[in-house]
Scaffold this motif. Structure first.
Motif, PDB file in Angstrom:
ATOM      1  N   ALA A  93      11.623  -3.779 -13.814  1.00 56.58           N
ATOM      2  CA  ALA A  93      11.887  -2.771 -12.641  1.00 56.58           C
ATOM      3  C   ALA A  93      10.496  -3.010 -11.819  1.00 56.58           C
ATOM      4  CB  ALA A  93      11.766  -1.293 -13.385  1.00 56.58           C
ATOM      5  N   SER A  94      10.473  -2.307 -10.748  1.00 54.85           N
ATOM      6  CA  SER A  94       9.444  -2.492  -9.827  1.00 54.85           C
ATOM      7  C   SER A  94       9.401  -1.200  -8.912  1.00 54.85           C
ATOM      8  CB  SER A  94       9.564  -3.663  -8.841  1.00 54.85           C
ATOM      9  OG  SER A  94      10.665  -3.781  -8.152  1.00 54.85           O
ATOM     10  N   VAL A  95       8.253  -0.771  -8.371  1.00 52.35           N
ATOM     11  CA  VAL A  95       7.960   0.278  -7.403  1.00 52.35           C
ATOM     12  C   VAL A  95       6.710  -0.091  -6.606  1.00 52.35           C
ATOM     13  CG1 VAL A  95       6.423   1.475  -9.175  1.00 52.35           C
ATOM     14  CG2 VAL A  95       7.785   2.743  -7.447  1.00 52.35           C
ATOM     15  N   GLY A  96       6.925   0.409  -5.385  1.00 54.64           N
ATOM     16  CA  GLY A  96       5.763   0.067  -4.271  1.00 54.64           C
ATOM     17  C   GLY A  96       4.855   1.503  -3.988  1.00 54.64           C
ATOM     18  N   PHE A  97       3.718   1.083  -3.503  1.00 52.76           N
ATOM     19  CA  PHE A  97       2.733   2.203  -3.215  1.00 52.76           C
ATOM     20  C   PHE A  97       1.935   1.637  -1.976  1.00 52.76           C
ATOM     21  CE2 PHE A  97       0.498   0.211  -6.512  1.00 52.76           C
ATOM     22  CZ  PHE A  97      -0.775   0.413  -6.046  1.00 52.76           C
ATOM     23  N   GLN A  98       1.153   2.388  -1.345  1.00 51.18           N
ATOM     24  CA  GLN A  98       0.365   2.018   0.034  1.00 51.18           C
ATOM     25  C   GLN A  98      -1.176   2.689  -0.407  1.00 51.18           C
ATOM     26  OE1 GLN A  98       1.913   3.198   3.718  1.00 51.18           O
ATOM     27  NE2 GLN A  98       0.146   2.065   4.802  1.00 51.18           N
ATOM     28  N   VAL A  99      -1.983   1.981  -0.355  1.00 50.30           N
ATOM     29  CA  VAL A  99      -3.617   2.499  -0.314  1.00 50.30           C
ATOM     30  C   VAL A  99      -3.842   2.337   0.858  1.00 50.30           C
ATOM     31  CG1 VAL A  99      -5.701   1.693  -0.887  1.00 50.30           C
ATOM     32  CG2 VAL A  99      -3.795   0.974  -2.428  1.00 50.30           C
ATOM     33  N   ILE A 100      -4.294   3.656   1.447  1.00 45.78           N
ATOM     34  CA  ILE A 100      -4.941   4.268   2.542  1.00 45.78           C
ATOM     35  C   ILE A 100      -6.346   4.318   2.693  1.00 45.78           C
ATOM     36  CG2 ILE A 100      -2.482   5.141   2.995  1.00 45.78           C
ATOM     37  CD1 ILE A 100      -3.774   8.103   2.566  1.00 45.78           C
ATOM     38  N   PRO A 101      -6.979   4.428   3.736  1.00 46.31           N
ATOM     39  CA  PRO A 101      -8.561   4.643   3.689  1.00 46.31           C
ATOM     40  C   PRO A 101      -8.911   5.753   3.108  1.00 46.31           C
ATOM     41  CG  PRO A 101      -7.596   4.161   5.972  1.00 46.31           C
ATOM     42  CD  PRO A 101      -6.385   4.362   5.042  1.00 46.31           C
ATOM     43  N   GLN A 102     -10.211   5.942   2.541  1.00 50.67           N
ATOM     44  CA  GLN A 102     -10.533   7.043   1.624  1.00 50.67           C
ATOM     45  C   GLN A 102     -10.847   8.045   2.676  1.00 50.67           C
ATOM     46  OE1 GLN A 102     -11.234   8.580  -1.013  1.00 50.67           O
ATOM     47  NE2 GLN A 102     -12.689   7.098  -2.065  1.00 50.67           N
ATOM     48  N   GLY A 103     -10.321   9.154   2.174  1.00 47.96           N
ATOM     49  CA  GLY A 103     -10.255  10.459   3.182  1.00 47.96           C
ATOM     50  C   GLY A 103      -9.140  10.438   4.134  1.00 47.96           C
ATOM     51  N   GLY A 104      -8.399   9.349   4.311  1.00 48.78           N
ATOM     52  CA  GLY A 104      -7.679   9.506   5.529  1.00 48.78           C
ATOM     53  C   GLY A 104      -6.066   9.675   5.123  1.00 48.78           C
ATOM     54  N   CYS A 105      -5.081   9.692   6.156  1.00 49.81           N
ATOM     55  CA  CYS A 105      -3.673   9.738   5.797  1.00 49.81           C
ATOM     56  C   CYS A 105      -2.878   8.337   6.251  1.00 49.81           C
ATOM     57  CB  CYS A 105      -3.259  10.929   6.912  1.00 49.81           C
ATOM     58  SG  CYS A 105      -3.847  12.374   6.717  1.00 49.81           S
ATOM     59  N   ALA A 106      -1.612   8.466   5.590  1.00 49.50           N
ATOM     60  CA  ALA A 106      -1.006   7.104   5.940  1.00 49.50           C
ATOM     61  C   ALA A 106      -0.617   7.032   7.237  1.00 49.50           C
ATOM     62  CB  ALA A 106       0.281   7.263   4.859  1.00 49.50           C
ATOM     63  N   PRO A 107      -0.616   5.950   7.895  1.00 47.51           N
ATOM     64  CA  PRO A 107      -0.199   5.618   9.161  1.00 47.51           C
ATOM     65  C   PRO A 107       1.309   5.951   9.156  1.00 47.51           C
ATOM     66  CG  PRO A 107      -0.379   3.665   8.071  1.00 47.51           C
ATOM     67  CD  PRO A 107      -1.159   4.756   7.263  1.00 47.51           C
ATOM     68  N   PRO A 108       1.795   6.077  10.425  1.00 45.26           N
ATOM     69  CA  PRO A 108       3.355   6.440  10.380  1.00 45.26           C
ATOM     70  C   PRO A 108       4.134   5.066  10.315  1.00 45.26           C
ATOM     71  CG  PRO A 108       2.261   6.439  12.566  1.00 45.26           C
ATOM     72  CD  PRO A 108       1.127   6.266  11.613  1.00 45.26           C
TER      73      PRO A 108
END
Length: 199
Positions: free
Chosen positions: A183-198
């Motif tokens: 099984a697999s699943v993905g995630f995104q690392v965003i800048p510290q204190g930031g928001c995910a880009p659209p």
């Protein structure tokens, strides 16, 4: 003058509270941000091993998961699923990996179950591999659940990542092992204190 200032001050306080609540709700700010040093100190005491527990509370498992174990088969995983508590995370935080497993196994001595967790960058590069023996935890047939924290280190590059988990069984006759499920699943690392880009 006092009568006019008080309503203005109250209005400004009210607006500040509303703005603060909006920021908190968006996930882009927090009143109590843990520093990376605090996170790393807490991580020293955190248990990162998988601890499966037998559970019969899930009502969504269909009848097909309960088919009997085929003859001459040591084990079968009727269900193997990964889910994250969030898909975007910044460094110095944990992602919780929720696991679900429905296992049918023979009562055969010498069987060993191993879980292999691999972490990949968006370009397919293998970053790390973690192996765990879970034989004692999976001693009987049944539905199992586990939640494992995944630490995101302070120097983790911003980008998308993939977690791939494999369940393997080994027997005395087959030391190479048989892949029961993947099984697999993905995630995104965003800048510290930031928001995910659209997206």
């Amino acid at each position: 003058m006092k009568l006019t200032r008080r309503p203005l001050i109250a209005k400004h306080l009210f607006l500040s509270v509303i703005i603060g609540c909006v920021l908190l709700a968006s996930g882009c700010a927090s009143l109590t941000q843990e520093t990376c040093a605090q996170f790393e100190e807490r991580a020293k005491e955190t248990d990162y091993t998988t601890q499966y527990r037998n559970s019969d509370t899930d009502l969504e498992i269909s009848a097909r998961h309960f088919k009997p174990l085929p003859k001459n088969t040591s084990a079968v995983a009727r269900l193997y699923k990964l889910q994250l508590d969030t898909t975007t995370i910044s460094p110095c935080h944990h992602v919780a990996i929720h696991k679900e497993l429905y296992l049918l196994r023979a009562a055969r001595p010498g069987m060993e179950f191993e879980e292999i967790r691999e972490f990949y960058a968006s370009d397919g590069t293998l970053i790390a591999t973690k192996r765990e023996t879970v034989s004692k935890q999976l001693s009987t047939n049944g539905y199992y659940v586990a939640t494992v924290p995944l630490p995101i280190p302070r120097l983790a590059p911003v980008g998308k990542y993939l977690v791939v988990s494999k369940l393997v069984v080994r027997t005395t006759e087959n030391q190479q092992g048989t892949l029961l499920a993947k099984a697999s699943v993905g995630f995104q690392v965003i800048p510290q204190g930031g928001c995910a880009p659209p997206t």
